[in-house]
Design an enzyme around this catalytic site. Structure first.
Site, mmCIF file in Angstrom:
data_model
loop_
_atom_site.group_PDB
_atom_site.id
_atom_site.type_symbol
_atom_site.label_atom_id
_atom_site.label_comp_id
_atom_site.label_asym_id
_atom_site.label_seq_id
_atom_site.Cartn_x
_atom_site.Cartn_y
_atom_site.Cartn_z
ATOM 1 N N HIS A 140 0.691 -1.291 -0.051
ATOM 2 C CA HIS A 140 -0.116 0.003 -0.082
ATOM 3 C C HIS A 140 0.841 1.087 0.108
ATOM 4 O O HIS A 140 2.084 1.103 0.584
ATOM 5 C CB HIS A 140 -0.793 -0.137 1.145
ATOM 6 C CG HIS A 140 -1.971 1.015 1.307
ATOM 7 N ND1 HIS A 140 -1.592 2.204 1.963
ATOM 8 C CD2 HIS A 140 -3.324 0.892 1.198
ATOM 9 C CE1 HIS A 140 -3.000 3.126 1.780
ATOM 10 N NE2 HIS A 140 -3.890 2.121 1.617
ATOM 11 N N ASP A 217 3.051 -4.800 7.870
ATOM 12 C CA ASP A 217 1.711 -3.966 7.862
ATOM 13 C C ASP A 217 0.835 -5.019 7.999
ATOM 14 O O ASP A 217 0.503 -5.951 7.217
ATOM 15 C CB ASP A 217 1.886 -3.362 6.426
ATOM 16 C CG ASP A 217 0.857 -2.582 5.896
ATOM 17 O OD1 ASP A 217 -0.518 -2.852 6.707
ATOM 18 O OD2 ASP A 217 0.311 -1.915 5.175
ATOM 19 N N GLN A 220 -4.434 -5.181 6.942
ATOM 20 C CA GLN A 220 -5.402 -6.252 6.360
ATOM 21 C C GLN A 220 -5.390 -7.795 6.982
ATOM 22 O O GLN A 220 -6.261 -8.344 6.690
ATOM 23 C CB GLN A 220 -5.226 -6.371 4.726
ATOM 24 C CG GLN A 220 -5.370 -5.206 3.969
ATOM 25 C CD GLN A 220 -6.970 -4.498 4.018
ATOM 26 O OE1 GLN A 220 -7.782 -5.438 4.206
ATOM 27 N NE2 GLN A 220 -7.079 -3.409 3.706
ATOM 28 N N LYS A 243 -10.454 -0.923 10.659
ATOM 29 C CA LYS A 243 -10.362 -2.138 9.894
ATOM 30 C C LYS A 243 -10.870 -3.365 10.608
ATOM 31 O O LYS A 243 -10.943 -4.348 10.074
ATOM 32 C CB LYS A 243 -9.334 -2.302 8.812
ATOM 33 C CG LYS A 243 -8.943 -1.145 7.953
ATOM 34 C CD LYS A 243 -7.922 -1.687 6.903
ATOM 35 C CE LYS A 243 -7.478 -0.408 6.437
ATOM 36 N NZ LYS A 243 -8.137 0.134 5.318
ATOM 37 N N CYS A 390 -4.692 2.543 -3.657
ATOM 38 C CA CYS A 390 -3.466 3.103 -3.011
ATOM 39 C C CYS A 390 -2.382 2.101 -3.079
ATOM 40 O O CYS A 390 -1.605 1.789 -2.331
ATOM 41 C CB CYS A 390 -3.595 3.159 -1.429
ATOM 42 S SG CYS A 390 -4.925 4.448 -1.099
HETATM 43 N N1 PMP Z 1 -1.810 -0.864 4.558
HETATM 44 C C1 PMP Z 1 -2.731 -1.578 3.839
HETATM 45 C C2 PMP Z 1 -2.273 -2.906 3.362
HETATM 46 C C3 PMP Z 1 -4.025 -1.036 3.636
HETATM 47 O O1 PMP Z 1 -4.960 -1.804 3.200
HETATM 48 C C4 PMP Z 1 -4.391 0.125 4.456
HETATM 49 C C5 PMP Z 1 -5.833 0.826 4.333
HETATM 50 N N2 PMP Z 1 -6.241 0.810 2.935
HETATM 51 C C6 PMP Z 1 -3.212 0.835 5.016
HETATM 52 C C7 PMP Z 1 -1.983 0.212 5.139
HETATM 53 C C8 PMP Z 1 -3.605 2.159 5.698
HETATM 54 O O2 PMP Z 1 -4.335 2.247 6.639
HETATM 55 P P1 PMP Z 1 -5.111 3.550 7.254
HETATM 56 O O3 PMP Z 1 -5.525 4.234 6.128
HETATM 57 O O4 PMP Z 1 -6.091 3.051 8.098
HETATM 58 O O5 PMP Z 1 -3.897 4.253 7.797
#
Ligand code: PMP
Length: 431
Positions: A140, A217, A220, A243, A390
Protein backbone atom coordinates in the site's frame (compact mmCIF):
# COMPACT_ATOMS: atom_id res chain seq x y z
CA UNK A 1 -22.54 -24.98 -15.74
CA UNK A 2 -25.01 -22.13 -15.31
CA UNK A 3 -24.35 -19.41 -12.79
CA UNK A 4 -27.06 -20.85 -10.55
CA UNK A 5 -25.89 -24.42 -10.66
CA UNK A 6 -25.99 -25.66 -7.07
CA UNK A 7 -22.86 -27.73 -7.70
CA UNK A 8 -20.72 -24.65 -7.24
CA UNK A 9 -21.90 -24.22 -3.68
CA UNK A 10 -19.26 -25.19 -1.16
CA UNK A 11 -20.41 -27.06 1.93
CA UNK A 12 -22.54 -24.74 4.02
CA UNK A 13 -20.62 -21.95 5.69
CA UNK A 14 -19.53 -22.44 9.27
CA UNK A 15 -22.01 -20.74 11.56
CA UNK A 16 -21.03 -17.47 13.10
CA UNK A 17 -22.92 -16.10 16.05
CA UNK A 18 -22.64 -12.65 17.59
CA UNK A 19 -20.55 -11.89 20.62
CA UNK A 20 -23.60 -12.50 22.78
CA UNK A 21 -23.86 -16.01 21.29
CA UNK A 22 -27.31 -15.21 19.92
CA UNK A 23 -28.43 -15.37 16.31
CA UNK A 24 -26.31 -14.13 13.47
CA UNK A 25 -23.77 -11.37 13.78
CA UNK A 26 -25.63 -9.14 11.32
CA UNK A 27 -28.03 -7.97 14.02
CA UNK A 28 -25.06 -6.56 15.94
CA UNK A 29 -24.36 -4.03 13.16
CA UNK A 30 -27.15 -1.42 12.98
CA UNK A 31 -26.01 0.09 9.66
CA UNK A 32 -26.56 -3.20 7.83
CA UNK A 33 -30.31 -2.71 8.19
CA UNK A 34 -30.34 0.46 6.10
CA UNK A 35 -31.24 0.83 2.47
CA UNK A 36 -29.46 2.63 -0.34
CA UNK A 37 -31.34 3.57 -3.53
CA UNK A 38 -34.36 1.82 -1.97
CA UNK A 39 -32.50 -1.45 -1.90
CA UNK A 40 -30.98 -3.34 1.01
CA UNK A 41 -27.38 -2.27 1.51
CA UNK A 42 -24.85 -4.89 0.45
CA UNK A 43 -21.62 -3.65 1.97
CA UNK A 44 -18.59 -5.22 0.31
CA UNK A 45 -15.98 -2.53 0.96
CA UNK A 46 -14.63 -3.98 4.17
CA UNK A 47 -10.97 -3.78 3.22
CA UNK A 48 -11.44 0.00 3.16
CA UNK A 49 -13.27 0.10 6.47
CA UNK A 50 -15.52 -2.20 8.44
CA UNK A 51 -18.89 -1.39 9.97
CA UNK A 52 -19.18 -1.03 13.73
CA UNK A 53 -21.11 -3.29 16.08
CA UNK A 54 -23.52 -1.60 18.46
CA UNK A 55 -21.32 -2.47 21.47
CA UNK A 56 -18.52 -0.27 20.05
CA UNK A 57 -20.87 2.63 19.34
CA UNK A 58 -22.47 2.27 22.79
CA UNK A 59 -19.14 2.13 24.63
CA UNK A 60 -17.97 5.34 22.96
CA UNK A 61 -21.28 7.11 23.48
CA UNK A 62 -21.26 6.05 27.12
CA UNK A 63 -17.76 7.42 27.61
CA UNK A 64 -18.73 10.79 26.15
CA UNK A 65 -21.94 10.86 28.16
CA UNK A 66 -20.57 9.73 31.50
CA UNK A 67 -16.80 9.68 31.75
CA UNK A 68 -15.25 12.25 29.45
CA UNK A 69 -12.08 13.85 30.87
CA UNK A 70 -8.51 14.18 29.67
CA UNK A 71 -6.36 11.21 30.57
CA UNK A 72 -3.15 10.94 32.62
CA UNK A 73 -3.10 14.54 33.81
CA UNK A 74 -5.94 14.92 36.28
CA UNK A 75 -6.21 13.96 39.90
CA UNK A 76 -9.99 14.16 39.68
CA UNK A 77 -12.35 11.22 39.56
CA UNK A 78 -13.38 11.40 35.90
CA UNK A 79 -9.82 11.79 34.69
CA UNK A 80 -8.79 8.71 36.63
CA UNK A 81 -11.74 6.76 35.26
CA UNK A 82 -10.94 7.83 31.69
CA UNK A 83 -7.27 6.95 32.27
CA UNK A 84 -8.25 3.51 33.56
CA UNK A 85 -10.37 2.85 30.45
CA UNK A 86 -7.57 4.08 28.19
CA UNK A 87 -4.91 1.93 29.86
CA UNK A 88 -7.22 -1.09 30.00
CA UNK A 89 -7.62 -0.66 26.24
CA UNK A 90 -3.85 -0.83 25.87
CA UNK A 91 -3.87 -4.09 27.81
CA UNK A 92 -6.67 -5.41 25.56
CA UNK A 93 -4.55 -4.63 22.50
CA UNK A 94 -1.51 -6.25 24.12
CA UNK A 95 -3.48 -9.45 24.65
CA UNK A 96 -4.94 -9.29 21.13
CA UNK A 97 -1.50 -9.47 19.51
CA UNK A 98 0.25 -11.24 22.40
CA UNK A 99 2.87 -8.57 23.02
CA UNK A 100 5.09 -9.06 26.05
CA UNK A 101 4.27 -5.75 27.65
CA UNK A 102 1.99 -2.73 27.28
CA UNK A 103 5.22 -0.70 26.93
CA UNK A 104 5.33 -2.14 23.40
CA UNK A 105 1.85 -0.86 22.45
CA UNK A 106 1.87 2.68 21.03
CA UNK A 107 -1.46 4.25 20.11
CA UNK A 108 -1.40 6.14 16.82
CA UNK A 109 -4.06 7.39 14.42
CA UNK A 110 -3.77 4.30 12.25
CA UNK A 111 -1.50 2.09 10.19
CA UNK A 112 -0.33 5.06 8.15
CA UNK A 113 0.82 7.00 11.18
CA UNK A 114 2.40 3.90 12.71
CA UNK A 115 4.52 3.30 9.61
CA UNK A 116 5.45 6.97 9.30
CA UNK A 117 6.53 6.92 12.94
CA UNK A 118 8.87 3.99 12.36
CA UNK A 119 10.14 5.33 9.02
CA UNK A 120 11.05 8.72 10.48
CA UNK A 121 12.58 7.54 13.75
CA UNK A 122 14.23 4.39 12.45
CA UNK A 123 15.83 6.20 9.52
CA UNK A 124 17.00 8.93 11.89
CA UNK A 125 18.60 6.51 14.35
CA UNK A 126 19.55 3.40 12.41
CA UNK A 127 19.97 4.25 8.73
CA UNK A 128 22.90 6.02 7.11
CA UNK A 129 23.72 7.30 3.64
CA UNK A 130 23.92 4.40 1.19
CA UNK A 131 21.81 2.07 3.36
CA UNK A 132 18.87 0.13 1.99
CA UNK A 133 15.25 -0.54 2.98
CA UNK A 134 13.37 -3.40 1.32
CA UNK A 135 9.67 -3.08 0.48
CA UNK A 136 7.55 -5.17 -1.86
CA UNK A 137 5.68 -4.63 -5.09
CA UNK A 138 2.35 -5.31 -3.36
CA UNK A 139 2.64 -2.60 -0.69
CA UNK A 140 0.00 0.00 0.00
CA UNK A 141 1.26 3.56 -0.57
CA UNK A 142 1.45 3.96 3.19
CA UNK A 143 4.28 1.42 3.25
CA UNK A 144 6.11 3.02 0.32
CA UNK A 145 5.83 6.79 0.62
CA UNK A 146 6.95 7.13 4.29
CA UNK A 147 10.26 5.50 3.29
CA UNK A 148 10.58 7.73 0.25
CA UNK A 149 10.04 10.81 2.41
CA UNK A 150 13.13 9.83 4.35
CA UNK A 151 15.14 9.93 1.13
CA UNK A 152 14.95 13.74 1.36
CA UNK A 153 17.05 13.53 4.53
CA UNK A 154 19.45 10.73 3.70
CA UNK A 155 20.70 8.88 0.68
CA UNK A 156 18.51 5.82 1.32
CA UNK A 157 17.94 3.23 -1.38
CA UNK A 158 14.55 1.48 -1.66
CA UNK A 159 14.82 -2.05 -2.95
CA UNK A 160 11.63 -3.73 -4.13
CA UNK A 161 10.74 -7.40 -3.86
CA UNK A 162 8.78 -8.35 -7.01
CA UNK A 163 5.66 -10.50 -7.17
CA UNK A 164 5.15 -13.62 -9.25
CA UNK A 165 2.69 -13.82 -12.14
CA UNK A 166 0.08 -15.34 -9.82
CA UNK A 167 0.35 -12.52 -7.29
CA UNK A 168 2.58 -13.94 -4.58
CA UNK A 169 5.79 -12.49 -3.25
CA UNK A 170 8.79 -13.85 -5.12
CA UNK A 171 10.66 -15.24 -2.13
CA UNK A 172 13.68 -16.29 -4.21
CA UNK A 173 14.05 -12.74 -5.43
CA UNK A 174 13.58 -11.48 -1.87
CA UNK A 175 16.43 -13.68 -0.72
CA UNK A 176 18.73 -11.96 -3.20
CA UNK A 177 17.80 -8.45 -2.10
CA UNK A 178 19.49 -8.62 1.28
CA UNK A 179 22.91 -6.99 1.33
CA UNK A 180 25.25 -5.75 4.02
CA UNK A 181 23.50 -2.35 3.62
CA UNK A 182 19.97 -3.63 4.27
CA UNK A 183 18.62 -2.02 7.43
CA UNK A 184 14.95 -3.04 7.44
CA UNK A 185 12.31 -5.02 5.54
CA UNK A 186 8.82 -3.44 5.48
CA UNK A 187 6.24 -5.91 4.23
CA UNK A 188 2.50 -6.37 4.29
CA UNK A 189 1.07 -9.54 5.84
CA UNK A 190 -1.96 -9.53 3.50
CA UNK A 191 -2.36 -7.65 0.22
CA UNK A 192 -5.25 -5.17 0.18
CA UNK A 193 -5.63 -5.78 -3.56
CA UNK A 194 -4.79 -9.40 -4.29
CA UNK A 195 -5.82 -10.90 -0.97
CA UNK A 196 -2.49 -12.73 -0.96
CA UNK A 197 -1.62 -13.97 2.51
CA UNK A 198 2.14 -13.70 2.68
CA UNK A 199 4.12 -16.33 4.62
CA UNK A 200 5.12 -13.56 6.96
CA UNK A 201 6.62 -15.79 9.62
CA UNK A 202 9.02 -17.35 7.09
CA UNK A 203 9.78 -13.93 5.64
CA UNK A 204 10.66 -12.61 9.10
CA UNK A 205 12.87 -15.63 9.74
CA UNK A 206 14.61 -15.05 6.40
CA UNK A 207 15.23 -11.38 7.21
CA UNK A 208 16.47 -12.18 10.70
CA UNK A 209 18.89 -14.72 9.23
CA UNK A 210 20.40 -11.69 7.44
CA UNK A 211 20.31 -9.66 10.66
CA UNK A 212 17.53 -7.45 9.28
CA UNK A 213 14.53 -6.36 11.39
CA UNK A 214 11.01 -6.47 9.93
CA UNK A 215 8.05 -4.12 10.03
CA UNK A 216 4.76 -5.91 9.31
CA UNK A 217 1.85 -3.95 7.83
CA UNK A 218 -1.02 -5.85 9.43
CA UNK A 219 -3.81 -3.49 8.31
CA UNK A 220 -5.46 -6.26 6.27
CA UNK A 221 -4.38 -9.13 8.52
CA UNK A 222 -5.72 -7.95 11.88
CA UNK A 223 -9.43 -8.36 10.96
CA UNK A 224 -8.96 -11.82 9.46
CA UNK A 225 -6.43 -13.85 11.43
CA UNK A 226 -4.85 -14.40 14.80
CA UNK A 227 -1.78 -12.20 15.21
CA UNK A 228 0.88 -13.24 17.68
CA UNK A 229 3.82 -10.87 17.60
CA UNK A 230 5.95 -13.16 19.77
CA UNK A 231 5.35 -16.20 17.58
CA UNK A 232 5.98 -14.10 14.46
CA UNK A 233 9.01 -12.51 16.11
CA UNK A 234 8.33 -9.32 14.13
CA UNK A 235 10.14 -6.18 15.22
CA UNK A 236 7.32 -3.75 14.40
CA UNK A 237 3.69 -4.32 13.48
CA UNK A 238 1.04 -1.78 12.51
CA UNK A 239 -2.74 -1.96 12.22
CA UNK A 240 -5.80 0.30 12.16
CA UNK A 241 -8.79 0.18 14.49
CA UNK A 242 -11.34 1.01 11.81
CA UNK A 243 -10.58 -2.14 9.81
CA UNK A 244 -11.18 -4.35 12.86
CA UNK A 245 -14.75 -3.11 13.53
CA UNK A 246 -13.40 -0.32 15.75
CA UNK A 247 -13.53 3.45 15.35
CA UNK A 248 -11.63 5.62 12.91
CA UNK A 249 -8.70 7.72 14.05
CA UNK A 250 -7.09 5.07 16.21
CA UNK A 251 -4.37 2.59 15.36
CA UNK A 252 -1.59 0.63 16.90
CA UNK A 253 2.13 0.42 16.54
CA UNK A 254 3.69 -2.61 18.17
CA UNK A 255 7.44 -2.46 18.57
CA UNK A 256 9.83 -4.71 20.42
CA UNK A 257 10.85 -2.82 23.52
CA UNK A 258 14.53 -3.00 22.58
CA UNK A 259 13.77 -1.28 19.27
CA UNK A 260 11.42 1.33 20.69
CA UNK A 261 14.04 2.17 23.31
CA UNK A 262 16.61 2.78 20.58
CA UNK A 263 14.39 5.10 18.55
CA UNK A 264 14.07 8.84 19.20
CA UNK A 265 10.65 10.45 19.81
CA UNK A 266 8.52 11.15 16.74
CA UNK A 267 6.49 14.20 17.80
CA UNK A 268 7.11 16.57 20.67
CA UNK A 269 4.50 17.88 23.09
CA UNK A 270 2.66 17.02 26.25
CA UNK A 271 2.80 13.53 27.72
CA UNK A 272 5.92 12.38 25.87
CA UNK A 273 8.27 14.31 28.15
CA UNK A 274 10.09 13.60 31.38
CA UNK A 275 11.33 17.06 32.29
CA UNK A 276 11.32 20.20 30.16
CA UNK A 277 13.64 23.19 30.43
CA UNK A 278 14.64 25.61 27.71
CA UNK A 279 18.07 24.05 27.72
CA UNK A 280 17.15 20.40 27.61
CA UNK A 281 14.17 18.05 27.64
CA UNK A 282 14.10 14.46 28.77
CA UNK A 283 11.54 11.99 27.53
CA UNK A 284 8.90 9.80 29.10
CA UNK A 285 9.12 6.03 29.40
CA UNK A 286 7.62 3.70 26.78
CA UNK A 287 5.10 3.81 25.27
CA UNK A 288 4.40 7.45 26.21
CA UNK A 289 7.62 8.65 24.58
CA UNK A 290 5.79 8.18 21.26
CA UNK A 291 2.42 9.56 22.32
CA UNK A 292 2.62 13.36 22.22
CA UNK A 293 -0.56 15.29 22.99
CA UNK A 294 -4.02 14.23 24.08
CA UNK A 295 -4.71 10.75 22.75
CA UNK A 296 -8.08 9.77 21.31
CA UNK A 297 -9.01 8.07 24.58
CA UNK A 298 -12.61 7.52 23.50
CA UNK A 299 -11.45 5.73 20.36
CA UNK A 300 -9.15 3.50 22.41
CA UNK A 301 -12.19 2.43 24.43
CA UNK A 302 -14.03 1.74 21.17
CA UNK A 303 -11.10 -0.25 19.81
CA UNK A 304 -10.95 -2.34 22.98
CA UNK A 305 -14.66 -3.13 22.65
CA UNK A 306 -14.18 -4.11 19.02
CA UNK A 307 -11.33 -6.42 20.00
CA UNK A 308 -13.50 -7.92 22.76
CA UNK A 309 -16.22 -8.40 20.16
CA UNK A 310 -14.10 -10.28 17.60
CA UNK A 311 -12.31 -12.20 20.35
CA UNK A 312 -15.63 -13.43 21.76
CA UNK A 313 -16.57 -14.79 18.33
CA UNK A 314 -13.03 -16.07 17.84
CA UNK A 315 -10.57 -15.03 15.12
CA UNK A 316 -10.26 -18.65 14.01
CA UNK A 317 -14.02 -18.95 13.54
CA UNK A 318 -14.07 -15.63 11.69
CA UNK A 319 -11.20 -16.77 9.45
CA UNK A 320 -12.95 -20.08 8.65
CA UNK A 321 -16.21 -18.31 7.85
CA UNK A 322 -14.60 -15.65 5.67
CA UNK A 323 -12.44 -18.18 3.88
CA UNK A 324 -15.49 -20.26 2.94
CA UNK A 325 -17.38 -17.14 1.87
CA UNK A 326 -14.38 -15.94 -0.16
CA UNK A 327 -14.16 -19.36 -1.87
CA UNK A 328 -17.86 -19.19 -2.72
CA UNK A 329 -17.50 -15.66 -4.08
CA UNK A 330 -14.47 -16.64 -6.14
CA UNK A 331 -16.30 -19.58 -7.76
CA UNK A 332 -19.43 -17.51 -8.31
CA UNK A 333 -17.61 -14.58 -9.91
CA UNK A 334 -15.43 -16.84 -12.07
CA UNK A 335 -18.60 -18.02 -13.80
CA UNK A 336 -19.25 -14.56 -15.17
CA UNK A 337 -18.18 -14.29 -18.83
CA UNK A 338 -15.18 -11.99 -19.27
CA UNK A 339 -14.33 -12.06 -15.56
CA UNK A 340 -10.66 -11.66 -14.65
CA UNK A 341 -9.72 -12.01 -10.97
CA UNK A 342 -6.27 -10.87 -9.89
CA UNK A 343 -4.31 -12.71 -7.24
CA UNK A 344 -3.46 -16.24 -6.24
CA UNK A 345 -6.90 -17.54 -5.39
CA UNK A 346 -9.87 -17.41 -3.07
CA UNK A 347 -9.65 -14.95 -0.20
CA UNK A 348 -11.91 -12.42 1.51
CA UNK A 349 -10.43 -9.72 -0.78
CA UNK A 350 -11.24 -10.15 -4.48
CA UNK A 351 -10.04 -7.69 -7.13
CA UNK A 352 -11.30 -8.05 -10.65
CA UNK A 353 -12.08 -6.54 -14.01
CA UNK A 354 -14.66 -7.64 -16.55
CA UNK A 355 -14.19 -7.59 -20.31
CA UNK A 356 -16.78 -5.90 -22.47
CA UNK A 357 -18.97 -8.53 -24.13
CA UNK A 358 -18.76 -7.11 -27.63
CA UNK A 359 -15.08 -6.51 -28.25
CA UNK A 360 -13.88 -6.39 -31.84
CA UNK A 361 -12.97 -9.82 -33.23
CA UNK A 362 -9.30 -10.69 -32.94
CA UNK A 363 -8.64 -7.77 -30.61
CA UNK A 364 -7.73 -7.95 -26.93
CA UNK A 365 -11.15 -7.44 -25.31
CA UNK A 366 -11.57 -3.99 -23.79
CA UNK A 367 -12.43 -3.88 -20.12
CA UNK A 368 -15.55 -2.36 -18.72
CA UNK A 369 -14.03 0.59 -16.88
CA UNK A 370 -13.75 -0.28 -13.20
CA UNK A 371 -15.33 3.03 -12.23
CA UNK A 372 -18.34 2.38 -14.49
CA UNK A 373 -18.75 -1.11 -13.10
CA UNK A 374 -18.45 0.08 -9.51
CA UNK A 375 -20.87 2.96 -10.04
CA UNK A 376 -23.47 0.80 -11.74
CA UNK A 377 -23.41 -1.93 -9.10
CA UNK A 378 -23.61 0.78 -6.44
CA UNK A 379 -26.93 1.87 -7.95
CA UNK A 380 -28.08 -1.69 -7.38
CA UNK A 381 -27.28 -1.28 -3.68
CA UNK A 382 -23.85 -2.88 -3.66
CA UNK A 383 -20.87 -1.05 -2.21
CA UNK A 384 -17.56 -2.09 -3.74
CA UNK A 385 -14.33 -0.14 -4.21
CA UNK A 386 -12.86 0.86 -7.54
CA UNK A 387 -9.53 2.36 -8.54
CA UNK A 388 -5.90 1.75 -7.67
CA UNK A 389 -6.54 0.93 -4.00
CA UNK A 390 -3.54 3.06 -2.95
CA UNK A 391 -1.26 0.58 -4.69
CA UNK A 392 -0.26 2.26 -7.96
CA UNK A 393 3.01 0.33 -8.39
CA UNK A 394 1.04 -2.92 -8.07
CA UNK A 395 -1.50 -1.71 -10.66
CA UNK A 396 1.41 -0.99 -13.01
CA UNK A 397 2.70 -4.51 -12.42
CA UNK A 398 -0.75 -5.95 -13.18
CA UNK A 399 -0.95 -3.80 -16.30
CA UNK A 400 -4.18 -2.10 -15.32
CA UNK A 401 -5.18 1.36 -14.24
CA UNK A 402 -7.51 0.02 -11.59
CA UNK A 403 -9.76 -2.82 -10.49
CA UNK A 404 -13.07 -3.40 -8.79
CA UNK A 405 -12.58 -4.84 -5.32
CA UNK A 406 -15.15 -6.76 -3.31
CA UNK A 407 -13.97 -7.42 0.23
CA UNK A 408 -15.81 -9.45 2.80
CA UNK A 409 -16.25 -9.31 6.55
CA UNK A 410 -17.75 -11.57 9.18
CA UNK A 411 -21.28 -10.24 8.58
CA UNK A 412 -21.42 -10.85 4.82
CA UNK A 413 -23.50 -13.68 3.43
CA UNK A 414 -23.74 -15.92 0.40
CA UNK A 415 -26.92 -14.10 -0.58
CA UNK A 416 -24.84 -10.91 -0.80
CA UNK A 417 -22.30 -12.66 -3.01
CA UNK A 418 -25.21 -13.76 -5.23
CA UNK A 419 -26.47 -10.17 -5.32
CA UNK A 420 -23.03 -8.96 -6.44
CA UNK A 421 -22.81 -11.60 -9.16
CA UNK A 422 -26.34 -10.80 -10.38
CA UNK A 423 -25.54 -7.08 -10.41
CA UNK A 424 -22.39 -7.64 -12.49
CA UNK A 425 -24.37 -9.84 -14.88
CA UNK A 426 -26.86 -7.03 -15.25
CA UNK A 427 -24.19 -4.40 -15.86
CA UNK A 428 -22.64 -6.58 -18.57
CA UNK A 429 -25.93 -6.55 -20.47
CA UNK A 430 -25.69 -2.74 -20.65
CA UNK A 431 -22.43 -2.88 -22.65
N1 PMP B 1 -1.79 -0.88 4.58
C1 PMP B 1 -2.74 -1.62 4.00
C2 PMP B 1 -2.38 -2.99 3.47
C3 PMP B 1 -4.03 -1.12 3.89
O1 PMP B 1 -4.98 -1.85 3.29
C4 PMP B 1 -4.33 0.16 4.40
C5 PMP B 1 -5.71 0.75 4.29
N2 PMP B 1 -6.30 0.62 3.04
C6 PMP B 1 -3.31 0.88 5.02
C7 PMP B 1 -2.05 0.32 5.09
C8 PMP B 1 -3.53 2.24 5.58
O2 PMP B 1 -4.42 2.20 6.65
P1 PMP B 1 -4.99 3.53 7.29
O3 PMP B 1 -5.53 4.34 6.14
O4 PMP B 1 -6.05 3.07 8.23
O5 PMP B 1 -3.86 4.22 7.97
Amino acid sequence: MTSHDPQILPPSLPSLTGADGEGTVRADFPILARQVYNRPLVYLDNAATTQKPRCVIDAMTDEYLNVNANVHRGVHYLSQQATDLHEQARETVRRFINARSTAEIVFTRGTTESINLVAATFCQACVGDGDEIIVTEMEHHSNIVPWQLQQARKDIRLRVCPITADGRLDLDALGHLFTSRTRLLACTAVSNVLGTVNPIRDIIAMAHAHGVPVLVDAAQAAPHMVLDVQALDCDFLAFSGHKVYGPTGIGVLYGKETWLDRLPPYMGGGEMIGKVTFERTTFNVLPYKFEAGTPDYVATTGLARAIDYVSAIGLDAIAAYEHALGAYAYERLMQIPGMHIYGPGPSPVISFNVAQPRSAAGRQPALIHHLDLGTLVDHLGIAVRTGHHCAEPLMRRLGVEGTVRASFALYNTRAEVDALAAAIDRVITMF
